[in-house]
Design a protein around this motif. Sequence first.
Motif, PDB file in Angstrom:
ATOM      1  N   THR A   1       0.829  -1.209   0.000  1.00  0.00           N
ATOM      2  CA  THR A   1       0.000   0.000   0.000  1.00  0.00           C
ATOM      3  C   THR A   1       0.858   1.252   0.000  1.00  0.00           C
ATOM      4  O   THR A   1       0.425   2.304  -0.472  1.00  0.00           O
ATOM      5  CB  THR A   1      -0.927   0.030   1.231  1.00  0.00           C
ATOM      6  OG1 THR A   1      -0.133  -0.158   2.412  1.00  0.00           O
ATOM      7  CG2 THR A   1      -1.985  -1.054   1.152  1.00  0.00           C
TER       8      THR A   1
ATOM      9  N   PRO B   1      -4.249   0.034  -3.415  1.00  0.00           N
ATOM     10  CA  PRO B   1      -5.057   0.232  -2.204  1.00  0.00           C
ATOM     11  C   PRO B   1      -5.171  -1.048  -1.388  1.00  0.00           C
ATOM     12  O   PRO B   1      -4.963  -2.153  -1.913  1.00  0.00           O
ATOM     13  CB  PRO B   1      -6.420   0.678  -2.751  1.00  0.00           C
ATOM     14  CG  PRO B   1      -6.445   0.200  -4.159  1.00  0.00           C
ATOM     15  CD  PRO B   1      -5.037   0.236  -4.641  1.00  0.00           C
ATOM     16  N   GLN B   2      -5.518  -0.893  -0.112  1.00  0.00           N
ATOM     17  CA  GLN B   2      -5.573  -2.032   0.794  1.00  0.00           C
ATOM     18  C   GLN B   2      -6.517  -3.125   0.302  1.00  0.00           C
ATOM     19  O   GLN B   2      -6.240  -4.318   0.467  1.00  0.00           O
ATOM     20  CB  GLN B   2      -6.013  -1.567   2.191  1.00  0.00           C
ATOM     21  CG  GLN B   2      -5.943  -2.649   3.256  1.00  0.00           C
ATOM     22  CD  GLN B   2      -4.519  -3.167   3.457  1.00  0.00           C
ATOM     23  OE1 GLN B   2      -3.605  -2.395   3.726  1.00  0.00           O
ATOM     24  NE2 GLN B   2      -4.326  -4.479   3.326  1.00  0.00           N
ATOM     25  N   GLU B   3      -7.627  -2.736  -0.330  1.00  0.00           N
ATOM     26  CA  GLU B   3      -8.584  -3.724  -0.815  1.00  0.00           C
ATOM     27  C   GLU B   3      -7.939  -4.662  -1.842  1.00  0.00           C
ATOM     28  O   GLU B   3      -8.176  -5.877  -1.842  1.00  0.00           O
ATOM     29  CB  GLU B   3      -9.803  -3.035  -1.449  1.00  0.00           C
ATOM     30  CG  GLU B   3     -10.640  -2.224  -0.482  1.00  0.00           C
ATOM     31  CD  GLU B   3     -10.024  -0.879  -0.135  1.00  0.00           C
ATOM     32  OE1 GLU B   3      -9.060  -0.453  -0.838  1.00  0.00           O
ATOM     33  OE2 GLU B   3     -10.481  -0.243   0.839  1.00  0.00           O
ATOM     34  N   ALA B   4      -7.105  -4.095  -2.707  1.00  0.00           N
ATOM     35  CA  ALA B   4      -6.405  -4.907  -3.703  1.00  0.00           C
ATOM     36  C   ALA B   4      -5.332  -5.769  -3.048  1.00  0.00           C
ATOM     37  O   ALA B   4      -5.160  -6.948  -3.405  1.00  0.00           O
ATOM     38  CB  ALA B   4      -5.786  -4.004  -4.764  1.00  0.00           C
TER      39      ALA B   4
ATOM     40  N   ASP C   1      -5.366  -6.973  -0.093  1.00  0.00           N
ATOM     41  CA  ASP C   1      -6.030  -8.081   0.599  1.00  0.00           C
ATOM     42  C   ASP C   1      -6.307  -9.238  -0.367  1.00  0.00           C
ATOM     43  O   ASP C   1      -6.102 -10.408  -0.024  1.00  0.00           O
ATOM     44  CB  ASP C   1      -7.347  -7.605   1.218  1.00  0.00           C
ATOM     45  CG  ASP C   1      -7.135  -6.664   2.398  1.00  0.00           C
ATOM     46  OD1 ASP C   1      -6.023  -6.661   2.951  1.00  0.00           O
ATOM     47  OD2 ASP C   1      -8.091  -5.941   2.760  1.00  0.00           O
ATOM     48  N   VAL C   2      -6.747  -8.915  -1.578  1.00  0.00           N
ATOM     49  CA  VAL C   2      -7.025  -9.947  -2.581  1.00  0.00           C
ATOM     50  C   VAL C   2      -5.731 -10.633  -3.005  1.00  0.00           C
ATOM     51  O   VAL C   2      -5.662 -11.862  -3.109  1.00  0.00           O
ATOM     52  CB  VAL C   2      -7.741  -9.339  -3.812  1.00  0.00           C
ATOM     53  CG1 VAL C   2      -7.888 -10.375  -4.928  1.00  0.00           C
ATOM     54  CG2 VAL C   2      -9.110  -8.792  -3.420  1.00  0.00           C
TER      55      VAL C   2
ATOM     56  N   ASP D   1      -4.338 -12.876  -0.244  1.00  0.00           N
ATOM     57  CA  ASP D   1      -5.107 -14.123  -0.174  1.00  0.00           C
ATOM     58  C   ASP D   1      -4.691 -15.077  -1.297  1.00  0.00           C
ATOM     59  O   ASP D   1      -4.520 -16.275  -1.083  1.00  0.00           O
ATOM     60  CB  ASP D   1      -6.597 -13.812  -0.261  1.00  0.00           C
ATOM     61  CG  ASP D   1      -7.452 -15.071  -0.142  1.00  0.00           C
ATOM     62  OD1 ASP D   1      -7.431 -15.702   0.934  1.00  0.00           O
ATOM     63  OD2 ASP D   1      -8.131 -15.424  -1.129  1.00  0.00           O
TER      64      ASP D   1
END
Length: 201
Positions: free
Chosen positions: A101, A122-125, A127-128, A131
Motif C-alpha cells: 500500500t 489500495p488495501q482492498e487490492a 487483501d485480494v 489471499d
Amino acid sequence: MDKFTTLTGIAAPMPLVNIDTDMIIPKQFLKTIKRSGLGVNLFDEMRYDREGNEIPDFVLNQPAYRNAEILIAGDNFGCGSSREHAPWALLDFGIRCVISTSFADIFFNNCFKNGILPITLPQEAIDVLMDDASKGANARMTVDLENQTVSTSDGTEFHFDIDPFRKECLLNGLDDIGLTMAKAPSIDSYEEQMAQARPWV
C-alpha cells in the motif's frame, strides 16, 4: 540492468507492516559494495535462528515460496535507513516486484534504479493479492508493466500507476549509468567541440 516487461511467478505473502531496511538486510552485511551474494542474508534475522538454522515458519523458507519473484507486503515497506543494499538483497534472492500500500521514498526510488518494480495499490487490492499468494506455488501472479496490471491466479486484475519515465527505464533496462551511456554520442561530440574551442582546459 535487466529489462522488466512481463513477470509471471510465485508471490510470497508477507503481511507485516513497517518492514524496515535493517529487517530486509541487517547492518552486519553492509560491508560489501557488490550487488551479488546478499540474497542469502535477505531477511536474515527472520529466516535464521542464532545457530544459523532456517526457521521453518518464515515464508521464504517454506518450499512453496523459495523461488518467489513477487512479494506482497504490508504497509510502509522499506522504511528506516536509506541503504541501497536492501533492493540489492531482494534482487539477488530473485524478487523482481514488491507490491504494497505504501513504500518509504528512498527505498521506492532505489528499487527502480536496480530493476525492481515497486507497485502501490489500495488495501482492498492488497487483501485480494495476499489471499491469492497464500495459496502457494500453484497460484502464480502476472505483472504486466506495459499495460500496468497485476493479475491473480484466477484472473482478477488490478491497474497500477507508474511514472512514465520510470516505466520506460524499466522496460528498456536503463539504470542511471545506462541513461548516461545512451547519451554517449552527444557527450563525445560535446567533448570534441570543447577540446577545439578550449584546448587549454
